[in-house]
Design an enzyme around this catalytic site. Sequence first.
Site, short mmCIF file in Angstrom:
data_model
loop_
_atom_site.label_atom_id
_atom_site.label_comp_id
_atom_site.label_asym_id
_atom_site.label_seq_id
_atom_site.Cartn_x
_atom_site.Cartn_y
_atom_site.Cartn_z
N GLN A 122 44.98 42.60 47.99
CA GLN A 122 46.31 42.82 47.41
C GLN A 122 46.57 44.32 47.19
O GLN A 122 45.68 45.04 46.80
CB GLN A 122 46.48 42.02 46.13
CG GLN A 122 45.21 41.74 45.35
CD GLN A 122 44.77 42.86 44.46
OE1 GLN A 122 45.48 43.83 44.29
NE2 GLN A 122 43.59 42.72 43.89
N CYS A 167 46.37 38.55 41.42
CA CYS A 167 46.42 37.60 40.29
C CYS A 167 46.43 38.34 38.97
O CYS A 167 47.20 38.03 38.07
CB CYS A 167 45.19 36.70 40.31
SG CYS A 167 45.16 35.54 41.66
N GLU A 179 44.97 41.89 38.88
CA GLU A 179 44.41 43.22 39.10
C GLU A 179 45.49 44.29 38.92
O GLU A 179 46.66 43.98 38.83
CB GLU A 179 43.81 43.34 40.51
CG GLU A 179 42.69 42.40 40.77
CD GLU A 179 43.14 40.97 40.91
OE1 GLU A 179 44.26 40.73 41.39
OE2 GLU A 179 42.38 40.06 40.52
N ARG A 221 34.59 40.58 38.14
CA ARG A 221 35.90 40.01 37.89
C ARG A 221 35.79 38.50 37.70
O ARG A 221 34.87 37.88 38.24
CB ARG A 221 36.77 40.30 39.11
CG ARG A 221 38.19 40.58 38.85
CD ARG A 221 38.89 41.05 40.08
NE ARG A 221 38.82 40.12 41.18
CZ ARG A 221 39.56 40.24 42.29
NH1 ARG A 221 40.39 41.24 42.43
NH2 ARG A 221 39.45 39.38 43.26
C1 8X3 Z 1 43.86 37.62 43.65
C2 8X3 Z 1 42.47 37.73 43.97
O1 8X3 Z 1 40.84 38.57 45.65
O2 8X3 Z 1 43.17 38.95 46.15
O3 8X3 Z 1 44.24 38.68 42.97
O4 8X3 Z 1 42.09 40.25 44.53
S1 8X3 Z 1 42.15 38.94 45.13
#
Ligand code: 8X3
Length: 829
Positions: free
Chosen positions: A192, A467, A469, A677
């Site tokens: 992302q 999500c 971050e 995470r």
């Molecule tokens: C969603 C998870 O792995 O794309 O934020 O960072 S990821």
Amino acid sequence: MFECCLSPQEQFIQDQLDGKENHLRNQSAHARAYRILDRISGLTPKVDVQRGRLFTESMRETEGQPLVLRWAKALMHVAKNIEVYIDEDQLLAGRAGAQGRYGILYPELDGDFLDVAIEQLSQREVSPFIVDPEDARIIVEEIAPYWKGKTYHEALAKALPEETLPLTYKPENVLESRYIVNETSSFRSSLQWVHDYEKVLKRGFGGIKKEAQEKLAALDPFSPNDNVQKKPFLEAIILVCDAIILWANRHAEEAARMALSETDPTRKSELEQIAQICRHVPEHPARNFREAMQSQWFTQMFSRLEQKTGTIISNGRMDQYLYPYYKADVEAGVLDEEQAIELFECMWVGMAQFIDLYLSPTGGAFNEGYAHWEAVTIGGQTPDGRDATNDLTYLLLRSKREFPLHYPDLAARIHARSPKRYLWEVAETIKQGSGFPKLINDEEVIPLHLSKGATFDEIYDYAVSGCAEIRMPNRDTYTSGCAYINYAAALEMALYGGRMLKYGDEVIGLPTAEPTRFATWDEFWEAYLAQQINLIKHAFVQQKIIIDLRSRHFATPLGSALHDLCMEHCTDLHQPKIEGGIDLGYFECIGYGTVVDSLATIKKLVFEEKKVGMSELLEALRTNFQGREDLRAMLRNCPSYGNNDPYADEIAKEIDRQSVEFTKKYAKEVGVHLDLRYVPFTSHVPFGKVVSATPNGRLAYTPLSDGSSASQGADVNGPTAILMSNFMSKNYDYRERAARLLNIKFTPGCVADDEGTEKLVSFIKTWCDLRLWHIQFNIINKETLLAAQKNPERYRNLIVRIAGYSAYFCDLSKDLQDDLIARTGHSQV
Ligand code: 8X3
């Protein structure tokens, strides 16, 4: 529907069922977007092959040239030849594919199994796609053959060491994931991301191109570095700027062409205006709010043509970079709130039509519900540390309340001095019940990233991405899909000497002793830790290989054009190291609550109180508690995470500490931060499908706990206790920590009326005080979810919160639906 207090979303659905009219749909701000939405609502998305075909045609012609230049040439070929469309009623131009809901192909990523996957797409139970027979032929005969043997996915499978491969894929079929240590790089070219949209709005791609031309002219003609690295990079930047400008101009031509034959004078004038705007942006700086929106939209849509953006090319701080344009237009009397909302909603319905298509079964399993969530960030602080809320912040919240669509995601930054009105409107929006906004905590994010090397102005200006971050658009340089680790698999391996029941006799983990041999809790704990650390080790091995390998398969000239450091050093953003960058990489703990509760149960019942023998426990687990409901009830009654119980929380903190300790020691070797995470997407569902019954009483192959949330139904001490467990289990003295996703479910009754809003605001303030990273809410009655599961046709529009995104409940698998139903619905704040 049943008789109880309903959330506004539930009431809205009830009114629809009762045949009552939705008064919002005819309001001037929303009417246009509703009309567009009506045309696409419920449509199964189509595969559009154009991007895949054109990209392949160009790549075939440029073999041997520098990758970044090949990429730019391929994008130019796409920009010149892809069909352009202007949707009926739309005010914003720019699509990456056919009309309706659509997904596009990225054969450079996973084209090796394109021909197989395409046959299955329409049959998929979850997130199916339609493939036109002629398009299927093009895929099988023209696109797939070129990529066989060349894709990133194949290269990665070959590059993984012998010991790491079986934890990643089934060795005999690298299409099938083992769901133990998952890499996510093979189903997306980029993690992302947030662009520096302000740069586009202020300078235009014409300005960026000029910068590249000047740099090109200033290169040392004798320098090998300048010739081999910088020259092709800068040529690629110039080419990609030309490509997006050309693409925009093709939209201008299309709008002008449509205007000529348009008989409705209002639409005719709209089309003429679209044509004018597309001739000006994104080549030139935006002159007003409408042009700024169009320029931003072209940028994000072209980014999707450039590469598979990892489900998300986030929108950044829209209330900040758009505000100067909004304010000037409002002051000049040429824009009002309703028109601004209309433009935003034109963008939201545009987003809802592009669907991130996952060919890989793993990608699909991680992103249920046609997931993509281009987070729009609001609130937070200005680069000099003052509260940043403004009129646009409130407009964006209003749009989420009044236009119930699950795209895009909305993320509200919260800080200790967030104004009362903001917190109130955030709470009121959450109360709508569709999961927006999620909250991100400045009080955790800012000091933590200062410790990771960010400057004050960079981190104060962070945008939410993914999500949970965050991104600093000109400082972040890490774009690799990260590693997901099934901690519950580690637990199972400790129970069965390195084996998992799902995978038979194969010793996949470490061959630790059979647990009946352990005389003390410490011995069992050591065995668990050994398995956990072993999985983390393999995740790091994967990532080290991935980081290097990706740069040979992917380039991102557009992304690089918008990044100060890439432009300064003439280095593509996908290169493993960019001078001055901060590489915020991650590895994931999946199944945290499940594991903590299981370990607490073993510690208490088997070793301390000796109420249950290890053999007895293992027997019950192997048989999935058949005939042992008594034992299962006892197991479920043990101390568990999410209740502010030190017994469980200390175990949780130690699991976390061991993980951050590993990355503290080894991340340097990988060359990136690679921090810990707790963000699952929907991976806790497929990960659960490989884990047999666990000692916390969880049944075999059911979902694991999600993020840093409590296990399903284990949190019985109220929602504040969950916050406290989260707080007590975090190792605040390690800077190697990263996002923790936290899901909370409330019944609508407990947050009803102003009193409920006040309680919700207090709860948010407590969360902020505790420096927890993220939180999001489902405000819904369990009965609604059960009714929707039973009668999906009546609840097509029901939106629920999943991971860092929301989706239609009826688009989810039964497993995920059950998981949402099983989460505790707190009836007291
Ligand atoms: C969603 C998870 O792995 O794309 O934020 O960072 S990821």
